[in-house]
Design a protein around this motif. Structure first.
Motif, PDB file in Angstrom:
ATOM      1  N   GLY A 429       0.685  -1.094   0.453  1.00 38.17           N
ATOM      2  CA  GLY A 429       0.032   0.359   0.168  1.00 38.17           C
ATOM      3  C   GLY A 429       1.325   1.086  -0.091  1.00 38.17           C
ATOM      4  N   ASP A 430       2.111   1.535   0.449  1.00 36.70           N
ATOM      5  CA  ASP A 430       2.574   2.932   0.755  1.00 36.70           C
ATOM      6  C   ASP A 430       3.318   3.098  -1.067  1.00 36.70           C
ATOM      7  OD1 ASP A 430       4.303   0.398  -0.316  1.00 36.70           O
ATOM      8  OD2 ASP A 430       6.225   1.249   1.026  1.00 36.70           O
ATOM      9  N   ARG A 431       3.011   2.385  -1.866  1.00 37.87           N
ATOM     10  CA  ARG A 431       3.428   3.193  -3.979  1.00 37.87           C
ATOM     11  C   ARG A 431       2.344   2.686  -4.883  1.00 37.87           C
ATOM     12  NH1 ARG A 431       8.200  -0.531  -2.723  1.00 37.87           N
ATOM     13  NH2 ARG A 431       8.230  -0.199  -0.438  1.00 37.87           N
ATOM     14  N   ASN A 432       1.282   2.128  -3.631  1.00 41.59           N
ATOM     15  CA  ASN A 432       0.294   1.718  -4.919  1.00 41.59           C
ATOM     16  C   ASN A 432      -1.447   2.662  -4.159  1.00 41.59           C
ATOM     17  OD1 ASN A 432       1.556  -0.070  -6.833  1.00 41.59           O
ATOM     18  ND2 ASN A 432       1.581  -1.324  -4.886  1.00 41.59           N
ATOM     19  N   GLN A 433      -1.972   2.986  -5.625  1.00 42.82           N
ATOM     20  CA  GLN A 433      -3.098   3.318  -5.411  1.00 42.82           C
ATOM     21  C   GLN A 433      -4.522   2.477  -4.835  1.00 42.82           C
ATOM     22  OE1 GLN A 433      -4.115   5.506  -8.921  1.00 42.82           O
ATOM     23  NE2 GLN A 433      -5.279   7.504  -7.461  1.00 42.82           N
ATOM     24  N   ILE A 434      -4.802   1.425  -5.670  1.00 40.95           N
ATOM     25  CA  ILE A 434      -5.131   0.100  -5.164  1.00 40.95           C
ATOM     26  C   ILE A 434      -4.577  -0.984  -4.118  1.00 40.95           C
ATOM     27  CG2 ILE A 434      -7.083  -1.329  -5.968  1.00 40.95           C
ATOM     28  CD1 ILE A 434      -8.003   1.639  -6.259  1.00 40.95           C
ATOM     29  N   SER A 435      -4.883  -1.158  -3.034  1.00 40.08           N
ATOM     30  CA  SER A 435      -3.957  -2.179  -1.822  1.00 40.08           C
ATOM     31  C   SER A 435      -5.000  -3.902  -2.407  1.00 40.08           C
ATOM     32  CB  SER A 435      -3.740  -2.073  -1.007  1.00 40.08           C
ATOM     33  OG  SER A 435      -5.321  -1.310  -0.344  1.00 40.08           O
ATOM     34  N   PHE A 436      -5.906  -3.914  -3.201  1.00 39.64           N
ATOM     35  CA  PHE A 436      -6.790  -4.716  -2.689  1.00 39.64           C
ATOM     36  C   PHE A 436      -8.098  -4.323  -3.888  1.00 39.64           C
ATOM     37  CE2 PHE A 436     -10.760  -7.222  -0.926  1.00 39.64           C
ATOM     38  CZ  PHE A 436      -9.773  -9.144  -1.551  1.00 39.64           C
ATOM     39  N   LEU A 458     -24.399 -10.905 -14.208  1.00 35.99           N
ATOM     40  CA  LEU A 458     -24.436  -9.519 -13.505  1.00 35.99           C
ATOM     41  C   LEU A 458     -22.996  -9.505 -12.129  1.00 35.99           C
ATOM     42  CD1 LEU A 458     -25.693  -7.323 -11.545  1.00 35.99           C
ATOM     43  CD2 LEU A 458     -26.726  -9.159  -9.632  1.00 35.99           C
ATOM     44  N   GLY A 459     -22.736  -8.272 -12.703  1.00 36.92           N
ATOM     45  CA  GLY A 459     -21.037  -8.272 -12.265  1.00 36.92           C
ATOM     46  C   GLY A 459     -21.064  -7.402 -10.611  1.00 36.92           C
ATOM     47  N   TRP A 460     -20.519  -7.490 -10.220  1.00 36.62           N
ATOM     48  CA  TRP A 460     -19.823  -6.856  -9.695  1.00 36.62           C
ATOM     49  C   TRP A 460     -18.842  -6.502  -9.032  1.00 36.62           C
ATOM     50  CZ3 TRP A 460     -17.429  -8.262  -4.083  1.00 36.62           C
ATOM     51  CH2 TRP A 460     -17.803  -7.044  -3.404  1.00 36.62           C
ATOM     52  N   GLY A 461     -17.958  -5.590  -8.231  1.00 42.48           N
ATOM     53  CA  GLY A 461     -16.623  -5.341  -7.204  1.00 42.48           C
ATOM     54  C   GLY A 461     -16.183  -4.317  -7.678  1.00 42.48           C
ATOM     55  N   ILE A 462     -14.771  -4.097  -6.195  1.00 44.35           N
ATOM     56  CA  ILE A 462     -15.393  -3.183  -4.997  1.00 44.35           C
ATOM     57  C   ILE A 462     -13.001  -3.366  -5.524  1.00 44.35           C
ATOM     58  CG2 ILE A 462     -14.747  -4.688  -3.100  1.00 44.35           C
ATOM     59  CD1 ILE A 462     -15.506  -2.426  -1.593  1.00 44.35           C
ATOM     60  N   GLY A 463     -12.719  -1.782  -5.193  1.00 44.79           N
ATOM     61  CA  GLY A 463     -11.547  -1.892  -5.116  1.00 44.79           C
ATOM     62  C   GLY A 463     -11.357  -0.695  -4.020  1.00 44.79           C
ATOM     63  N   ARG A 464     -10.345  -1.503  -3.173  1.00 45.16           N
ATOM     64  CA  ARG A 464      -9.823  -0.737  -1.728  1.00 45.16           C
ATOM     65  C   ARG A 464      -8.704   0.556  -1.641  1.00 45.16           C
ATOM     66  NH1 ARG A 464     -12.097   2.055   2.783  1.00 45.16           N
ATOM     67  NH2 ARG A 464      -9.881   1.730   4.690  1.00 45.16           N
ATOM     68  N   ALA A 465      -8.578   1.858  -2.024  1.00 38.60           N
ATOM     69  CA  ALA A 465      -8.129   2.682  -1.841  1.00 38.60           C
ATOM     70  C   ALA A 465      -6.981   2.757  -0.665  1.00 38.60           C
ATOM     71  CB  ALA A 465      -7.755   4.386  -1.428  1.00 38.60           C
ATOM     72  N   SER A 466      -5.424   2.535  -0.974  1.00 39.77           N
ATOM     73  CA  SER A 466      -3.964   1.504  -0.471  1.00 39.77           C
ATOM     74  C   SER A 466      -4.345   2.436   0.863  1.00 39.77           C
ATOM     75  CB  SER A 466      -2.743   1.959  -0.968  1.00 39.77           C
ATOM     76  OG  SER A 466      -2.361   3.278  -1.303  1.00 39.77           O
ATOM     77  N   SER A 467      -3.587   2.216   2.010  1.00 39.49           N
ATOM     78  CA  SER A 467      -3.053   2.875   3.135  1.00 39.49           C
ATOM     79  C   SER A 467      -2.270   3.994   2.897  1.00 39.49           C
ATOM     80  CB  SER A 467      -1.797   2.440   4.001  1.00 39.49           C
ATOM     81  OG  SER A 467      -1.187   1.726   3.283  1.00 39.49           O
ATOM     82  N   GLY A 468      -0.755   4.389   2.075  1.00 41.78           N
ATOM     83  CA  GLY A 468      -0.623   5.154   1.775  1.00 41.78           C
ATOM     84  C   GLY A 468      -1.382   6.638   0.945  1.00 41.78           C
ATOM     85  N   LEU A 469      -2.117   5.843  -0.107  1.00 41.10           N
ATOM     86  CA  LEU A 469      -2.366   6.940  -1.049  1.00 41.10           C
ATOM     87  C   LEU A 469      -4.212   7.397   0.581  1.00 41.10           C
ATOM     88  CD1 LEU A 469      -4.382   8.462  -2.790  1.00 41.10           C
ATOM     89  CD2 LEU A 469      -5.769   6.827  -3.310  1.00 41.10           C
ATOM     90  N   ARG A 470      -4.559   7.063   1.196  1.00 41.75           N
ATOM     91  CA  ARG A 470      -5.399   7.536   2.234  1.00 41.75           C
ATOM     92  C   ARG A 470      -5.022   8.072   2.816  1.00 41.75           C
ATOM     93  NH1 ARG A 470      -6.416   2.155   2.977  1.00 41.75           N
ATOM     94  NH2 ARG A 470      -6.225   2.377   5.202  1.00 41.75           N
ATOM     95  N   GLN A 471      -3.260   8.524   3.464  1.00 35.26           N
ATOM     96  CA  GLN A 471      -2.504   9.200   4.563  1.00 35.26           C
ATOM     97  C   GLN A 471      -1.920  10.408   3.903  1.00 35.26           C
ATOM     98  OE1 GLN A 471      -2.532   7.848   7.101  1.00 35.26           O
ATOM     99  NE2 GLN A 471      -1.119  10.475   7.803  1.00 35.26           N
ATOM    100  N   PHE A 472      -1.990  10.261   2.368  1.00 36.39           N
ATOM    101  CA  PHE A 472      -1.715  11.386   1.418  1.00 36.39           C
ATOM    102  C   PHE A 472      -2.585  12.154   1.748  1.00 36.39           C
ATOM    103  CE2 PHE A 472      -1.532  13.656  -2.577  1.00 36.39           C
ATOM    104  CZ  PHE A 472      -0.681  14.014  -2.792  1.00 36.39           C
TER     105      PHE A 472
END
Length: 493
Positions: A429-436, A458-472
């Motif tokens: 998560g420190d050098r990426n936008q999406i961590s999971f 019917l399709g669904w998805g989710i992406g989690r913003a990384s800890s580094g991006l959230r801290q920024f």
């Protein structure tokens, strides 16, 4: 920001020849292999990008050609589905000499119904809603070397792109991943240029040259029904790698090795240039955030930057090393009409990952070890001396898992079936936008009588913003980004 997406797409069979039979059946493409292993329950047209549209149409044509061979029917080239027929005898002649040429055309109109942001290409004062058009024309030349001059197991491929229109994602949506797998900056350029050679009676094949890896790696065949780009090349590599990595609409010099010791197992490895645009500096999203202050804000995924014709062949930042192991559960026989024992419901399970040897900009720290976000906040207020240069971190990685599993069909010979898919990716998560990120869905093939090639899903998805991006975001005193969801209901007729 949450928005509503409305789309319509037009996919045409080859203007020169896509819907006939093909000269390169020596080694199956990854699309064709998975289609066969899943008992043809996958979507007829797989639309990760124009190359997979082409490969899925070719897989269907090859299957029809094999069926006519098995029944003793005429094994000549069927040109009934081509716009120009047999082109006054030219196409059958080329086919006998191992040469096929086709043009793939994709045109889309998307509409943003509510929300959105004004176009960043204008004065920023307009509406965030409205329609947007994008289109792709992709000619491909394929040569079977055995038919042309006797070299068994050889395949040469070259393709080009003409992309046009506007990206509704870039203009209006402020999202992580494009809503369409066909959006691209406007250009006319080389796409792929590679040679593939098979060995060991087709169990091993090696591909060398300019390649688009998303036609073979990270594929969920059931997910390829959907229009949202995340169901093709996933959200994480799309925004975390330089220019999204060697994936549509970009390709890179690479070597790919595929080994299939049995019908059930496949192993793949690729070593590719990690940065198709060739723009090392200011080419990742965190550099965009600081670049708007320091004066550098070029498009990080632009294929028109530093090599607009597709022949840049950048080799200066690092190598992308990618591997994938596949296991086919209950692979299906080619002819289900003569099966005496139920082979079971098919599935394809994949585990893989990549490592990028390049350096990546850190989201949390600047080059002096201070908070990068705080430096941005200070620079926008009263301290122009703030250090806005991110710290460079060596290497990047991602792991992933994919499941494509049929869960129901009424009989062995029925075209109707229900399949499910799940795909998950994870990385630092420190050098990426999406961590999971994870996407999943449910597909019904042949939902109505007489519509054997239709699919509803019917399709669904989710992406989690990384800890580094959230801290920024916290340190720069801006809106803290969280999860991005996408939901799609689609019918392919």
């Amino acid at each position: 920001m949450r928005t509503l997406f409305l789309s319509s797409g037009l996919l045409s069979c080859g203007l020169i020849g896509t819907c006939g039979s093909y000269a390169h059946a020596q080694v199956q493409t990854q699309i064709a292999q998975d289609r066969a292993r899943l008992g043809n329950s996958t979507p007829l047209i797989q639309q990760i990008d124009p190359a997979t549209v082409r490969d899925s149409e070719r897989a269907q044509a090859d299957a029809q050609q094999a069926a006519t061979t098995d029944t003793g029917a005429d094994n000549g080239l069927d040109t009934s589905g081509n716009l120009l027929g047999n082109m006054w005898g030219a196409r059958p002649w080329l086919y006998r000499h191992g040469i096929s040429f086709d043009i793939q055309e994709v045109d889309e109109v998307w509409g943003n119904g509510t929300g959105g942001t004004p176009s960043t290409n204008g004065d920023g004062q307009g509406s965030g809603t409205g329609p947007a058009y994008d289109g792709v024309t992709m000619p491909t030349l394929t040569i079977d070397t055995e038919k042309l001059f006797g070299l068994k197991g050889g395949l040469f491929n070259v393709s080009a792109l003409q992309t046009r229109g506007r990206s509704i994602s870039q203009d209006h949506l402020n999202n992580f991943n494009p809503v369409s797998g066909f959006e691209a900056d406007r250009s006319t350029r080389l796409f792929e240029l590679w040679y593939q050679q098979s060995f060991l009676k087709g169990k091993l094949d090696v591909k060398i040259g300019q390649q688009d890896l998303d036609t073979e790696f990270l594929i969920s065949n059931y997910a390829s029904l959907y229009l949202n780009a995340n169901f093709g090349w996933p959200m994480a590599p799309s925004v975390n790698l330089y220019g999204g990595g060697p994936s549509w609409p970009l390709s890179s010099p690479a070597i790919r090795i595929r080994y299939r010791p049995s019908e059930k197992f496949t192993f793949m490895f690729a070593a590719a240039d990690d940065n198709p645009p060739g723009n090392r500096y200011n080419s990742t999203p965190i550099q965009q955030a600081t670049g708007s202050i320091s004066g550098y804000n070029s498009d990080p995924t632009s294929q028109t930057y530093d090599g607009a014709n597709g022949t840049n062949f950048n080799m200066g930042t690092g190598a992308l090393l990618m591997t994938e192991l596949q296991y086919a559960l209950n692979p299906q026989p080619a002819d289900m009409s003569n099966v005496t024992k139920n082979p079971g419901l098919p599935g394809v399970y994949k585990l893989g990952g990549f490592y990028d040897t390049a350096k990546f900009a850190d989201y949390r720290y600047n080059r002096n070890g201070g908070s990068l976000g705080a430096a941005v906040a200070n620079a926008t207020s009263a301290t122009p001396q703030s250090d806005l240069t991110p710290r460079w971190d060596r290497g990047n990685w991602m792991v992933y898992g994919i499941i494509d599993q049929m869960i129901w069909r009424p009989s062995l010979t029925s075209a109707r079936s229900v399949g499910v898919f799940v795909r998950a990716t994870g990385n630092g998560g420190d050098r990426n936008q999406i961590s999971f990120a994870i996407d999943a869905g449910l597909n019904l093939k042949a939902p109505f009588r007489g519509r054997d090639n239709d699919t509803i899903g019917l399709g669904w998805g989710i992406g989690r913003a990384s800890s580094g991006l959230r801290q920024f975001d916290r340190d720069s005193q801006t809106l803290v980004q969280g999860n991005e969801n996408h939901l799609e209901l689609t019918y392919q007729a």
